[in-house]
Structures are given as structure tokens and as C-alpha cells.
Design a protein around this motif. Structure first.
Motif, PDB file in Angstrom:
ATOM      1  N   ALA A  37       0.827  -1.207   0.000  1.00 57.70           N
ATOM      2  CA  ALA A  37       0.000   0.000   0.000  1.00 57.70           C
ATOM      3  C   ALA A  37       0.861   1.257   0.000  1.00 57.70           C
ATOM      4  O   ALA A  37       0.577   2.222  -0.719  1.00 57.70           O
ATOM      5  CB  ALA A  37      -0.922  -0.001   1.216  1.00 57.70           C
ATOM      6  N   LEU A  60      -2.970  -5.205   6.590  1.00 58.33           N
ATOM      7  CA  LEU A  60      -3.576  -5.700   5.353  1.00 58.33           C
ATOM      8  C   LEU A  60      -4.895  -4.980   5.076  1.00 58.33           C
ATOM      9  O   LEU A  60      -5.209  -4.658   3.929  1.00 58.33           O
ATOM     10  CB  LEU A  60      -3.812  -7.203   5.442  1.00 58.33           C
ATOM     11  CG  LEU A  60      -2.599  -8.109   5.222  1.00 58.33           C
ATOM     12  CD1 LEU A  60      -2.966  -9.558   5.508  1.00 58.33           C
ATOM     13  CD2 LEU A  60      -2.075  -7.977   3.797  1.00 58.33           C
ATOM     14  N   ALA A  61      -5.662  -4.734   6.131  1.00 60.51           N
ATOM     15  CA  ALA A  61      -6.918  -3.995   5.975  1.00 60.51           C
ATOM     16  C   ALA A  61      -6.660  -2.578   5.486  1.00 60.51           C
ATOM     17  O   ALA A  61      -7.383  -2.058   4.633  1.00 60.51           O
ATOM     18  CB  ALA A  61      -7.672  -3.970   7.306  1.00 60.51           C
ATOM     19  N   GLU A 117      -6.108  -2.665   1.823  1.00 62.99           N
ATOM     20  CA  GLU A 117      -7.353  -2.798   1.067  1.00 62.99           C
ATOM     21  C   GLU A 117      -8.104  -1.469   1.021  1.00 62.99           C
ATOM     22  O   GLU A 117      -8.719  -1.125   0.006  1.00 62.99           O
ATOM     23  CB  GLU A 117      -8.226  -3.873   1.708  1.00 62.99           C
ATOM     24  CG  GLU A 117      -9.448  -4.271   0.912  1.00 62.99           C
ATOM     25  CD  GLU A 117      -9.122  -4.891  -0.434  1.00 62.99           C
ATOM     26  OE1 GLU A 117     -10.036  -5.005  -1.271  1.00 62.99           O
ATOM     27  OE2 GLU A 117      -7.950  -5.260  -0.663  1.00 62.99           O
ATOM     28  N   ARG A 146      -6.483   0.563  -1.673  1.00 62.19           N
ATOM     29  CA  ARG A 146      -6.857   0.082  -3.009  1.00 62.19           C
ATOM     30  C   ARG A 146      -8.268   0.539  -3.381  1.00 62.19           C
ATOM     31  O   ARG A 146      -8.518   1.001  -4.505  1.00 62.19           O
ATOM     32  CB  ARG A 146      -6.774  -1.437  -3.066  1.00 62.19           C
ATOM     33  CG  ARG A 146      -6.910  -2.021  -4.466  1.00 62.19           C
ATOM     34  CD  ARG A 146      -6.829  -3.542  -4.433  1.00 62.19           C
ATOM     35  NE  ARG A 146      -8.018  -4.113  -3.836  1.00 62.19           N
ATOM     36  CZ  ARG A 146      -9.158  -4.366  -4.509  1.00 62.19           C
ATOM     37  NH1 ARG A 146      -9.239  -4.068  -5.801  1.00 62.19           N
ATOM     38  NH2 ARG A 146     -10.182  -4.896  -3.896  1.00 62.19           N
ATOM     39  N   ILE A 147      -9.208   0.433  -2.449  1.00 56.98           N
ATOM     40  CA  ILE A 147     -10.585   0.856  -2.705  1.00 56.98           C
ATOM     41  C   ILE A 147     -10.663   2.365  -2.917  1.00 56.98           C
ATOM     42  O   ILE A 147     -11.419   2.856  -3.772  1.00 56.98           O
ATOM     43  CB  ILE A 147     -11.510   0.426  -1.547  1.00 56.98           C
ATOM     44  CG1 ILE A 147     -11.557  -1.109  -1.428  1.00 56.98           C
ATOM     45  CG2 ILE A 147     -12.913   0.961  -1.744  1.00 56.98           C
ATOM     46  CD1 ILE A 147     -12.073  -1.819  -2.649  1.00 56.98           C
ATOM     47  N   ASN A 166      -4.517  -2.585  -8.860  1.00 56.53           N
ATOM     48  CA  ASN A 166      -4.317  -4.009  -8.603  1.00 56.53           C
ATOM     49  C   ASN A 166      -2.849  -4.390  -8.436  1.00 56.53           C
ATOM     50  O   ASN A 166      -2.547  -5.509  -8.005  1.00 56.53           O
ATOM     51  CB  ASN A 166      -4.941  -4.844  -9.732  1.00 56.53           C
ATOM     52  CG  ASN A 166      -6.455  -4.744  -9.742  1.00 56.53           C
ATOM     53  OD1 ASN A 166      -7.081  -4.557  -8.699  1.00 56.53           O
ATOM     54  ND2 ASN A 166      -7.059  -4.844 -10.921  1.00 56.53           N
ATOM     55  N   GLY A 213      -1.965  -4.680  -4.318  1.00 57.44           N
ATOM     56  CA  GLY A 213      -2.904  -5.397  -3.468  1.00 57.44           C
ATOM     57  C   GLY A 213      -2.241  -6.448  -2.593  1.00 57.44           C
ATOM     58  O   GLY A 213      -1.029  -6.424  -2.335  1.00 57.44           O
ATOM     59  N   PHE A 214      -3.042  -7.417  -2.154  1.00 64.17           N
ATOM     60  CA  PHE A 214      -2.597  -8.453  -1.232  1.00 64.17           C
ATOM     61  C   PHE A 214      -1.447  -9.273  -1.813  1.00 64.17           C
ATOM     62  O   PHE A 214      -0.463  -9.575  -1.116  1.00 64.17           O
ATOM     63  CB  PHE A 214      -3.780  -9.366  -0.891  1.00 64.17           C
ATOM     64  CG  PHE A 214      -3.413 -10.563  -0.070  1.00 64.17           C
ATOM     65  CD1 PHE A 214      -3.184 -10.451   1.288  1.00 64.17           C
ATOM     66  CD2 PHE A 214      -3.300 -11.817  -0.666  1.00 64.17           C
ATOM     67  CE1 PHE A 214      -2.836 -11.561   2.049  1.00 64.17           C
ATOM     68  CE2 PHE A 214      -2.963 -12.932   0.079  1.00 64.17           C
ATOM     69  CZ  PHE A 214      -2.734 -12.801   1.439  1.00 64.17           C
TER      70      PHE A 214
END
Length: 287
Positions: free
Chosen positions: A43, A98-99, A102, A105-106, A205, A208-209
Motif C-alpha cells: 500500500a 492488510l486492511a 485494502e 486500493r478501494i 491491482n 494489493g494483497f
């Protein structure tokens, strides 16, 4: 000279990717060396890449200023989320970071007018040269080498071994963890900024993870007992798919098999100074 020119024309992006991946592995090495399993580096890479690209494309900022912005933006983000999240440890810290990844990314996907949304940003000026990556990697390695031998580096090691004992010894555990987190974010953002001006295109993308797991794998595979470990891990994980390209459909199978064998037989990573010293002692005794 012609042979080198042909090689560089084909593999220049791969060689420069080795450098940026090494920076990413060093960024997570910094947090691991302080005993934190933080998974936000992908991120931070994305934040740095978008910040630098937007400065270049929208404001025609000089390349050096774009790189500085690519470091400053993730550093501010790390400072903002570091206070609440670094109270956690182990798998809980990994889940929280990790959250955050995300969320980033959103946010990129839903700010189309700024980031291009799912389509990403295209047409980023190709400003990154080989010497930019080489110089940055050398400076980061030198800076981390000096840091490891400083009072701060010794505090990181103490916190990694036992943060409770380190706190009882008078070390500011929360402050040092936040410092490692912010510095790691700056290095990851710098890698993202260099990469954005190398590949001409960035999309949400890419950060991401999967990217986060890849960065962690590079550091663990190489070993976190020294600065060379993450660099070797990055080189190994970047080159393996290219070296196995002739295997076609079986490439990923052999790639995974090699990684499993390394983890089984070299649990401390490829670069393990203790194991190497023991090996040299045995060789010296046999001689």
C-alpha cells in the motif's frame, strides 16, 4: 559493445526491477528488524507511486521533487495509522495493516477523477534511469547499515528480542516502532515512485494483497539476519520466473518447488551469517 546494447534493450526493465524489488524487500526488513509483522508495504508503494506520478503529470514537477513526494506521502500515512495499529502485534498487526492496504486500493478505485480508478494512470514520463535506481539502492543500504550500528539500531534489536524487557531498560518501544514503520514506508514509497516512472503505467491491482505477500516473501526468503538477505531474496524471486521461462507451462511448478526447497533446507534464508561462519570453520578445520 553491441552485445551489451542488445542485452540492455531486452532486459533493461528486468534489471531495474531487481533494484526496485530490493528496495521493497529492505522496506519490510526494517519493520521485521523491529519485531513487527506489518503488511502495509504494498500500500505504501502504491501511495508513493501515485503521489509521484500525479506530481509529474498534473504539476510538471521535477523528477527529484516527484521522488520526494513519493516518499513523503506514505510517510505521512504511516505516521497517521501507526499510532493506533502498532499497539497490536503478530498476526493482529498483520491483519490490521492488510486492511489498511485494502482501504488504499478501494480509495484509488473510487477516486477516478484523480487516480484514473480501475483504468489506472497511463503515460507517466519515463524518467527513471539505471543510475537513479543504483544510487538510491546504495544510499538506502548505506543508511540502513549505519542505522543498524547506531543506538537506534540496537534498540530495534532489543525490541525484536523482547519488547517488554526493552521497555524496562528505558527504551521508548512505541516511538522506535513508529520510526521503523515510517522509515519502511518511505523506502517502499520511493520504490513505487521509481517504478511508476519506469513502467509508464500504474493501476490499483498492482498494490494489493498479492504484492504484499511477494514483498514479505522476498525478505524471508533472503533472510533478515543482515542487509544482504533481503536483496538476495529480491534478486532470487525476480529472476526465477525469467530463468525458468524455457519450461513453459511447468515454469510456475518449478518456481514453487525451488522456493519450498529453500525454505525447508535454509530456514534462516539464503543469507545466514551464522551458518556461513560455521561452514567456513568446518572447511578451515578440514584443511
Amino acid at each position: 559493445m553491441e552485445a551489451f546494447d542488445n542485452f540492455w534493450a531486452v532486459y533493461s526493465n528486468l534489471v531495474l526491477t531487481l533494484g526496485t524489488n530490493a528496495l521493497l524487500a529492505l522496506s519490510i526488513y526494517l519493520t521485521l528488524s523491529c519485531g513487527m509483522l506489518a503488511m502495509a508495504n504494498a500500500a505504501f508503494m502504491g501511495i508513493g507511486a501515485y503521489a509521484a506520478a500525479l506530481l509529474t503529470m498534473n504539476y510538471e514537477a521535477p523528477f527529484a521533487l516527484a521522488l520526494a513526494g513519493g516518499m513523503a506521502a506514505p510517510a505521512l500515512a504511516a505516521f497517521a495509522i501507526g499510532k493506533p495499529t502498532l499497539r497490536l502485534s503478530g498476526v493482529y498487526l498483520a491483519m490490521a495493516t492488510l486492511a489498511f492496504g485494502e482501504v488504499v486500493r478501494i480509495a484509488i478505485l473510487n477516486t477516478e477523477s484523480i487516480t484514473g480508478g480501475a483504468l489506472g494512470l497511463n503515460g507517466i514520463p519515463p524518467s527513471t534511469q539505471w543510475w537513479h535506481v543504483a544510487l538510491v539502492l546504495v544510499l538506502v543500504l548505506f543508511g540502513l547499515w549505519r542505522l543498524n550500528r547506531s543506538r537506534i539500531g540496537r534498540a530495534f534489536e532489543a525490541i525484536k528480542e523482547d519488547d517488554t524487557a526493552a521497555g524496562l531498560m528505558g527504551i521508548d518501544v512505541a516511538g522506535h516502532k513508529l520510526l521503523a514503520f515510517v522509515l519502511g514506508a518511505m523506502i517502499a514509497g520511493l520504490a513505487g515512485a521509481l517504478n511508476a516512472h519506469l513502467t509508464f503505467f500504474i493501476g490499483p491491482n498492482e498494490y494489493g494483497f498479492d504484492r504484499g505477500v511477494e514483498i514479505l516473501t522476498m525478505a524471508i526468503l533472503g533472510g533478515i539476519n543482515g542487509l544482504l538477505g533481503p536483496v538476495l531474496g529480491a534478486v532470487t524471486l525476480t529472476l526465477l520466473p525469467e530463468l525458468l521461462r524455457s519450461l513453459n507451462d511447468f515454469r510456475l511448478v518449478f518456481n514453487g518447488l525451488i522456493l519450498v526447497l529453500i525454505v525447508l533446507f535454509l530456514p534462516q534464508g539464503v543469507w545466514d551469517p551464522v551458518r556461513l561462519r560455521q561452514w567456513f570453520k568446518r572447511k578451515g578445520g578440514q584443511a
